[in-house]
Design a protein around this motif. Structure first.
Motif, PDB file in Angstrom:
ATOM      1  N   PRO A  51       4.446   8.522   3.497  1.00 36.97           N
ATOM      2  CA  PRO A  51       4.715   7.635   4.644  1.00 36.97           C
ATOM      3  C   PRO A  51       5.956   8.083   5.426  1.00 36.97           C
ATOM      4  N   TYR A  55       0.166   1.923  -5.942  1.00 35.41           N
ATOM      5  CA  TYR A  55       1.586   2.180  -6.208  1.00 35.41           C
ATOM      6  C   TYR A  55       1.943   2.245  -7.687  1.00 35.41           C
ATOM      7  N   GLY A  65       0.817  -1.202   0.000  1.00 30.16           N
ATOM      8  CA  GLY A  65       0.000   0.000   0.000  1.00 30.16           C
ATOM      9  C   GLY A  65       0.853   1.255   0.000  1.00 30.16           C
ATOM     10  N   PHE A  66       1.782   1.331  -0.961  1.00 28.25           N
ATOM     11  CA  PHE A  66       2.619   2.530  -1.087  1.00 28.25           C
ATOM     12  C   PHE A  66       1.882   3.563  -1.939  1.00 28.25           C
ATOM     13  N   PRO A  67       2.000   4.846  -1.610  1.00 28.01           N
ATOM     14  CA  PRO A  67       1.525   5.866  -2.541  1.00 28.01           C
ATOM     15  C   PRO A  67       2.338   5.801  -3.842  1.00 28.01           C
ATOM     16  N   TYR A  68       1.731   6.176  -4.968  1.00 28.62           N
ATOM     17  CA  TYR A  68       2.498   6.170  -6.228  1.00 28.62           C
ATOM     18  C   TYR A  68       3.546   7.273  -6.191  1.00 28.62           C
TER      19      TYR A  68
END
Lengths: 425, 425
Positions: free
Chosen positions: B275, B404, B65-68
Motif C-alpha cells: 500500500p 493481515y 484489508g492490510f497485506p500480511y
C-alpha cells in the motif's frame, strides 16, 4: 538540427489538439457528452505539462525549472531506503505508514515555527507534491463560475489547475517589489463598486516568484493581508522557492504575518530534495485542513514520505540547502553578468536574489513564441512569456531559468539569446 | 483493556465531529462561508480513512484489508532503489522521470493485453494509487447533482470519494454472483419511466469484491455492458483484487469484454507490492485518458514509480503474486473452516475464491456497530457493515478480512466473533 519542426509542433499544439479532438469525437471511445461541463470546456486546450515539449537537442535549456543534476541526492536516498526499511520493518509500507511517516509533520511544523509561523503538527498536511496541494485547496473552495486572482505573470502549471475548476481568472500585475498592491486594491474596489463578487482565492508566490524571481516587499505583504481581510478572500501562498535565497536578507512568509487563518501556505521538496519525490505540504488552520484531508483521496505515498522524513531529520536537508544556495547563487550571478554582456539595451530583466528564474521583457513588437524557433537554432531555449498569463498577453516577454545548466552553459545560452534578440530587434 | 472508550469514540466520531465543527466555526480559522457547496455539505461527516480508528490493542484485527507483514518486499525495494538510482543517475528524480518511469506503462499495457484487454501504452495512465484514480475519474465526469450507481455494499473509501463530488448515490444489491443485474435493469427502467436521468457512472468491483469477496458471473458481465450501452453510462471497473485468485477459475476483466470504450479500468499495486508505494493505474480510451491526464495535477511520484517498474520488469511481481496467492488462499480456507466451526447457524457468510474479504450477515435484530464493543472485549475487531452502503442500511452485517493476521490468529478471532454473536443472538 531539426528544431524547426519540433518547436513548431510545440507552438501549435493547442490547435492540433483541438483538431484531433474534433476528429476523434466522431469515433468510438469519446464520451464528451458525459464529461463534466468544466472538463468539456478544457478539451483540446493546453494543459499541465504541455511546456515539456519545448526542447531542442543541441540548444542550452534555459526553459525548465529543473534542479541541476549534481544536486539530486541519489546516494542519500539509497541510504535512507536502507535505513527506513530496515529500522521499521513493514509499517512504512502499510496503509498509514509508520513512525518515519509521522515524523515528517513534526519536522515541518518545527521548521515553519522557526520561520515565524505559529503552528503545530495539526496544522500540517503532507501532500503528493506542491501542484497537488494547489489542486486540493482549489477543490475545497472553488466551484465553476467563481472568481480568483493570480499574479500576472504566474506559474503556468497553476493556471492550468485553476482552469480545470472552471473559474474566472484575473491577473494583477507584478513589478520589482512583487504583486502590485495598488492595482489589486483598485481592482477590488472597482469590482465592489460594480456589484461584482470579491475573488474567493488569491494565488501568490510572494518570495522569489515563478516566473519573475521578484519578492513581495514587507510593506506589501502587510497590505495584502489587510485587503484579504477587508474583501474576505483566502490567500494561497506558494512558497516553493522560499528556502532558495542567495543573500542574507530574509522576508517572513505571508503565513508568519497571518493572524486570521486566511493564508493557506504551500511548501515542496521538489527544489530542495528532488522533483521525483513528489512531496509537498500545506500549512493551514485545523478547520481548513480537516476539509483538505477529506479531499486527499487515498493519502500520500508513505514510503517516499518516510525516506524524506529520514533525510530531513538526519540533518541532510539543511546541509543540502546550504550547498545548493551557493551553487544557485553562482548560477544566478553568472546569468545576470551574461545578460549585461550580451543583451541589447532595449531588453529589460529582473534581478532576483533567490529562486530559479529571471524574467526578460523585450520591445513590444517581438513575439517570443515566434522567436523561439530562431533561438533554438542559435542554441538556446526558454519559455515564452505568454504561457504565464491567464489572459492573452505577455508576448514580448520570456522566462529564463538558471537552475539546470552549468554556469558556462548559461553564458553560451545567454550569448545565443542576445544574438537572437538583436536579429529580431 | 480500554476498548470501550476507544470504540465508542470511533462509533460516535461523526456526531463528535459535527459538534466540534459547530463550536469551531465561531472561532478564527474557519472559512466555511468561502468553501465550495459540495465541501460544506460534507463538513463534520465521516470521511476517507475514519475507519482506521477502529482497533483494540489485544484484539485480533479482522477489520483492515492490510497485506500480511511478511508479504511486503522490503529487501526487494532496497535493491530496486540501488539499481534504479545507480543505473539512471538523476533522470529518475527529475520532473518527468527517466526510462524506468516509462517502462511501467509498457509493462502494464503488456500485462493488460495478456488478460484480454485490447490496449497499448497510450491507454495506460499511472496514478498515485487506486483511490486517487477513482477520484480523478470522478473529476472528469461528475458535477454536483449528477447521479451515480454503486454496489451495495461497496468499498467504503469510494463512497466518501463520491460524496465529495456532491452526487446522488444509489446502491444496487449484490448476491453470490455479484451485482444483481436484474435489479439494476429494473432500477434503470423505472428511472427512465419516471423521466429521471440515467446515472453518469456505475462503480463496480466485479472480481473478488470489497467487501463481499464475490465475483460477477460471466453472463452478468455481458449484461452489465449491454445495459451501459443502452442507458449510456460509463463503468468504473475497480480491479484491485483481480490478481488475487485462489482457484484456477479465472474471469476476464470487464475491460476485456468492452468494445465501446465505456469501461474505465483501475488497477493498483497496493495488494501485490505494498500500500505504501501508492501506485495504481487507469486503462481507458485515449480520449478519456487525455482528460484524466489534464486533471492529474503535478503527475506521479517518478521515484517510486521507477522502483515499481524495476520490481515488475525483473520478474519479482509475478513471483510475489504466486507466493501471496498461496498464503492468502490458506488464510481464506482457514477463515471459512473457522466460521463453520464457531458461528451459530443463524449467521450466513460469503464463500469467496479470491481477494481479502468475507461478508457476514447476522439476524436482523443485531446491530454490528453496537456489537463491536463486545467483540473487541472478546478479542476481535471487524468493520461494521453499515460503513459499506451509501444508504442507512446493512446494520446486521460485517466485513471480515483474512489478509493481515496469521491463520492461527484468524482462528482465535473467529472464535471470539462466534462467542460474541451467540451472546447477542
Amino acid at each position: 538540427m531539426d528544431t524547426d519542426g519540433y518547436l513548431n509542433r510545440a507552438k501549435h499544439s493547442t490547435m492540433d489538439a483541438e483538431r484531433n479532438c474534433m476528429k476523434k469525437s466522431e469515433r468510438s471511445g469519446a464520451f464528451d457528452h458525459i464529461f463534466a461541463t468544466t472538463v468539456k470546456e478544457q478539451i483540446g486546450k493546453a494543459g499541465y505539462g504541455d511546456w515539456r515539449t519545448i526542447s531542442a537537442p543541441d540548444a542550452v535549456s534555459l526553459g525548465y525549472g529543473f534542479p541541476y543534476p549534481e544536486s539530486l541526492p541519489e546516494d542519500d536516498l539509497i541510504e535512507a531506503t536502507e535505513t527506513v526499511l530496515t529500522d521499521e520493518d513493514e509499517q512504512v509500507l502499510q496503509y498509514g505508514g509508520g513512525s518515519y511517516t509521522e515524523q515528517l509533520e513534526t519536522f515541518l511544523a518545527d521548521r515553519a515555527h522557526s520561520r515565524g509561523i505559529d503552528c503545530g503538527t495539526s496544522n500540517v498536511l503532507v501532500t503528493n507534491g506542491g501542484t497537488r496541494a494547489i489542486d486540493t485547496i482549489c477543490r475545497a473552495f472553488l466551484e465553476p463560475g467563481d472568481s480568483m486572482f493570480v499574479e500576472g505573470p504566474t506559474f503556468m502549471g497553476a493556471i492550468s489547475v485553476f482552469r480545470n475548476h472552471g473559474v474566472e481568472l484575473t491577473s494583477i500585475g507584478v513589478d520589482a517589489d512583487g504583486l502590485d498592491i495598488d492595482a489589486l486594491a483598485e481592482t477590488l474596489r472597482l469590482r465592489e463598486q460594480q456589484g461584482r463578487d470579491s475573488p474567493k482565492l488569491l494565488y501568490t508566490i510572494p518570495t522569489f516568484q515563478n516566473p519573475t524571481g521578484v519578492s513581495l516587499s514587507m510593506d506589501r505583504r502587510k497590505r495584502l493581508l489587510e485587503l484579504a481581510e477587508e474583501y474576505d478572500f483566502v490567500i494561497i501562498e506558494d512558497d516553493a522557492y522560499g528556502d532558495l535565497r542567495y543573500t542574507e536578507h530574509d522576508l517572513p512568509p505571508l503565513k508568519a504575518l497571518d493572524d486570521t487563518g486566511r493564508v493557506v501556505h504551500i511548501g515542496t521538496f521538489s527544489k530542495t530534495i528532488a522533483p521525483g519525490v513528489r512531496t509537498g505540504w500545506i500549512i493551514a488552520t485545523e478547520e481548513i485542513l480537516a476539509v483538505l484531508r477529506k479531499l486527499s483521496a487515498g493519502g500520500t505515498n508513505t514510503f517516499t514520505r518516510s525516506l524524506v522524513a529520514h533525510y530531513c531529520t538526519s540533518g541532510k536537508l539543511a546541509a543540502n540547502i546550504d550547498a545548493i544556495r551557493r551553487a544557485y547563487g553562482e548560477r544566478k550571478d553568472r546569468m545576470q553578468q551574461s545578460l549585461e554582456t550580451h543583451m541589447p539595451p532595449t531588453a529589460e530583466w529582473t534581478e532576483p536574489t533567490g529562486g530559479f528564474f529571471v524574467w526578460v521583457t523585450l520591445p513590444a513588437q517581438i513575439d517570443t513564441e515566434e522567436m523561439l524557433v530562431d533561438a533554438a537554432e542559435n542554441g538556446v531555449t526558454y519559455l515564452p512569456g505568454s504561457m504565464f498569463f491567464p489572459e492573452d498577453t505577455g508576448n514580448n516577454s520570456l522566462r529564463l531559468s538558471f537552475s539546470y545548466v552549468s554556469p558556462d552553459e548559461i553564458d553560451r545560452g545567454i550569448a545565443a539569446l542576445g544574438q537572437t534578440v538583436r536579429e529580431w530587434t
